[in-house]
Design an enzyme around this catalytic site. Structure first.
Site, PDB file in Angstrom:
ATOM      1  N   ARG A  46     -24.728  -0.482   2.607  1.00  0.00           N
ATOM      2  CA  ARG A  46     -24.892   0.015   3.980  1.00  0.00           C
ATOM      3  C   ARG A  46     -23.924  -0.731   4.891  1.00  0.00           C
ATOM      4  O   ARG A  46     -23.329  -0.155   5.800  1.00  0.00           O
ATOM      5  CB  ARG A  46     -26.334  -0.126   4.480  1.00  0.00           C
ATOM      6  CG  ARG A  46     -26.451   0.145   5.988  1.00  0.00           C
ATOM      7  CD  ARG A  46     -27.843   0.503   6.493  1.00  0.00           C
ATOM      8  NE  ARG A  46     -28.922  -0.170   5.822  1.00  0.00           N
ATOM      9  CZ  ARG A  46     -29.257  -1.454   5.986  1.00  0.00           C
ATOM     10  NH1 ARG A  46     -28.600  -2.216   6.816  1.00  0.00           N
ATOM     11  NH2 ARG A  46     -30.262  -1.963   5.309  1.00  0.00           N
ATOM     12  N   TYR A  98     -17.869  20.793  22.000  1.00  0.00           N
ATOM     13  CA  TYR A  98     -18.425  21.249  20.724  1.00  0.00           C
ATOM     14  C   TYR A  98     -19.941  21.407  20.908  1.00  0.00           C
ATOM     15  O   TYR A  98     -20.601  20.519  21.465  1.00  0.00           O
ATOM     16  CB  TYR A  98     -18.103  20.209  19.637  1.00  0.00           C
ATOM     17  CG  TYR A  98     -18.780  20.500  18.334  1.00  0.00           C
ATOM     18  CD1 TYR A  98     -18.365  21.562  17.543  1.00  0.00           C
ATOM     19  CD2 TYR A  98     -19.847  19.737  17.893  1.00  0.00           C
ATOM     20  CE1 TYR A  98     -18.993  21.846  16.341  1.00  0.00           C
ATOM     21  CE2 TYR A  98     -20.485  20.013  16.692  1.00  0.00           C
ATOM     22  CZ  TYR A  98     -20.051  21.068  15.924  1.00  0.00           C
ATOM     23  OH  TYR A  98     -20.688  21.344  14.740  1.00  0.00           O
ATOM     24  N   ASP A 170     -12.669  13.352  21.185  1.00  0.00           N
ATOM     25  CA  ASP A 170     -12.948  14.026  19.911  1.00  0.00           C
ATOM     26  C   ASP A 170     -11.625  14.646  19.455  1.00  0.00           C
ATOM     27  O   ASP A 170     -11.161  15.629  20.032  1.00  0.00           O
ATOM     28  CB  ASP A 170     -14.044  15.079  20.128  1.00  0.00           C
ATOM     29  CG  ASP A 170     -14.443  15.775  18.826  1.00  0.00           C
ATOM     30  OD1 ASP A 170     -13.618  15.827  17.895  1.00  0.00           O
ATOM     31  OD2 ASP A 170     -15.582  16.287  18.764  1.00  0.00           O
ATOM     32  N   LYS A 195     -13.475  18.646   8.807  1.00  0.00           N
ATOM     33  CA  LYS A 195     -12.500  19.668   9.170  1.00  0.00           C
ATOM     34  C   LYS A 195     -11.124  19.314   8.577  1.00  0.00           C
ATOM     35  O   LYS A 195     -11.004  19.248   7.377  1.00  0.00           O
ATOM     36  CB  LYS A 195     -12.493  19.833  10.688  1.00  0.00           C
ATOM     37  CG  LYS A 195     -13.906  19.862  11.325  1.00  0.00           C
ATOM     38  CD  LYS A 195     -14.736  21.063  10.957  1.00  0.00           C
ATOM     39  CE  LYS A 195     -16.207  20.930  11.324  1.00  0.00           C
ATOM     40  NZ  LYS A 195     -16.508  20.598  12.714  1.00  0.00           N
TER      41      LYS A 195
HETATM   42  C1  PLP Z   1     -17.596  20.084  13.493  1.00  0.00           C
HETATM   43  C2  PLP Z   1     -17.329  19.317  14.723  1.00  0.00           C
HETATM   44  C3  PLP Z   1     -18.134  18.228  15.099  1.00  0.00           C
HETATM   45  C4  PLP Z   1     -19.380  17.840  14.310  1.00  0.00           C
HETATM   46  O1  PLP Z   1     -19.050  17.364  13.055  1.00  0.00           O
HETATM   47  P1  PLP Z   1     -19.987  17.557  11.737  1.00  0.00           P
HETATM   48  O2  PLP Z   1     -19.137  16.935  10.680  1.00  0.00           O
HETATM   49  O3  PLP Z   1     -20.232  19.017  11.568  1.00  0.00           O
HETATM   50  O4  PLP Z   1     -21.254  16.802  11.990  1.00  0.00           O
HETATM   51  C5  PLP Z   1     -17.791  17.541  16.245  1.00  0.00           C
HETATM   52  N1  PLP Z   1     -16.728  17.899  16.995  1.00  0.00           N
HETATM   53  C6  PLP Z   1     -15.939  18.949  16.676  1.00  0.00           C
HETATM   54  C7  PLP Z   1     -14.787  19.302  17.555  1.00  0.00           C
HETATM   55  C8  PLP Z   1     -16.207  19.694  15.539  1.00  0.00           C
HETATM   56  O5  PLP Z   1     -15.443  20.745  15.235  1.00  0.00           O
END
Ligand code: PLP
Length: 377
Positions: A46, A98, A170, A195
């Site tokens: 962890r 998001y 982000d 992504k």
């Molecule tokens: C998908 C996404 C998230 C969340 O991420 P997860 O891996 O699905 O928890 C946050 N910000 C953006 C811009 C995203 O496309």
């Protein structure tokens, strides 16, 4: 060293015990110690694990930060930042954040006394109006999802820092290959590595890169105290994806531009949104801030929501699915799918908007697929 080289080498020296050139999956929860409290840097997984550690080092190098926390998902990264807030703190969010980010602040942290304002962050006036004396975090995404708006990271960071708050960017859509927010003044960079970083639609993961070592220490403490970590198998998959990030983003960006130009020239299409098109309202800013424009394209076909749905059901190569950033192309209607949770809020998106995650297949095949689907009823 240049980006593409660091993507393959940073944190990824050959394994010291075997010479393995690929970072092994250290499937272990604990580590034998030489004497009580005397260990080689790892005591419990962890707290840290060598596979996760290698990914953290690679991401730190690519974003240019002081260090990285690798989490089990993008939302785990967001909620880890959430743990650093206390009742009475205020957060500014983009008014097209998001959906999951918005939901976390609106439906979870608000129950714990953390306040938020959703504001238009494509200009600093929107931010100035939203900032309060208790603002601790300004959160931005650029490009945004699914409207692909661009915000000026360095301008936002100036206003944020004057107010004594921290800027979180982000960077999921752009990736560090196209844009490095820390160099532009961001304090924290957040990723859904699900992504583009992972890039193959085979893992869910997240990360936070901190610009400052003290802030990183605070997050490390929260990471160990709350446990939202990625397992070694998932960390391995993301690290494997990161190695090819540069070549993939070049191809995603090229294909997306060609697709956007095709759609813009087609009279069955009402409107195309892509930061690489001169018609995009923030094209100039995107050109300055980003190395290229990424793989996401949104458009509105003529004929309303029924037509939008018909297009998404008639592509063969573009799979009708949520998520984005993988090598394969995806198509969706955000209002009915990824953005259902924001219907009726400030974040609502047009019902007839179609979002494409343009993959790295041959662009001619992708354009033929869209051409055929636009003709179907
Ligand atoms: C998908 C996404 C998230 C969340 O991420 P997860 O891996 O699905 O928890 C946050 N910000 C953006 C811009 C995203 O496309």
């Amino acid at each position: 060293m240049e980006f593409e080289t660091r993507a393959i080498h940073a944190g990824q020296d050959p394994d010291p015990t075997t010479g393995a050139v690929t970072v092994p999956i250290y499937a272990t929860s604990t580590y034998a110690q030489a004497a009580p409290g005397k260990h080689a840097g790892y005591e419990y997984s962890r707290t840290d694990n060598p596979t996760r550690h290698a990914l953290a080092e690679a991401l730190t190098s690519l974003e240019g930060g002081a260090g990285t926390i690798v989490t089990a998902s993008g939302m785990a990264a967001t909620s880890l930042i959430g743990w650093s807030l206390k009742p009475g703190d205020h957060v500014v969010l983009p008014d097209d954040a998001y959906g999951g980010t918005y939901r976390f602040f609106a439906k979870v942290l608000s129950r714990h006394g953390v306040e938020f304002t959703a504001a238009d962050l494509t200009n600093t006036d929107g931010l100035k109006k939203a900032i309060r004396p208790n603002t601790e975090i300004v959160w931005t995404e650029t490009p945004t999802n699914p409207l692909l708006r661009i915000s000026d990271i360095s301008a936002l960071s100036e206003v944020t820092h004057e107010a004594g708050a921290a800027l979180v960017v982000d960077n999921t859509f752009a990736t560090p290959y196209l844009q490095q927010p820390i160099a532009l003044g961001a304090d924290l960079v957040l990723h859904s590595t699900t992504k583009y970083m992972g890039g193959h639609s085979d893992v869910v993961g997240g990360a936070i890169v901190a610009a400052d070592a003290d802030v990183l220490d605070g997050l490390r403490f929260l990471e160990n105290a709350t446990g939202p970590i990625a397992g070694p198998f998932d960390a391995y998959l993301v690290l494997r994806g990161v190695k090819t990030l540069g070549v993939r983003m070049d191809r995603h960006s090229f294909n997306a531009l060609m697709v956007a130009r095709f759609l813009e020239a087609d009279d069955r299409v009402e409107r195309v949104i892509y930061p690489g098109l001169a018609s995009h309202p923030h094209h100039g800013l995107a050109s300055r801030q980003m190395k290229n424009f990424g793989g996401m394209v949104s458009f509105i076909p003529k004929g309303g929501p029924e037509k939008a749905a018909a297009v998404t059901m008639n592509t063969e190569l573009f799979f009708l699915a949520e998520s984005l950033g993988g090598v394969e192309s995806l198509i969706e209607v955000p209002a009915a799918m990824t953005h259902m949770s924001v219907v009726g809020t400030a974040l609502e998106v047009p019902e007839d908007l179609v979002r494409l995650s343009v993959g790295i297949e041959h662009v001619d095949d992708l354009i033929s697929d869209l051409d055929r689907a636009l003709g179907a009823t």
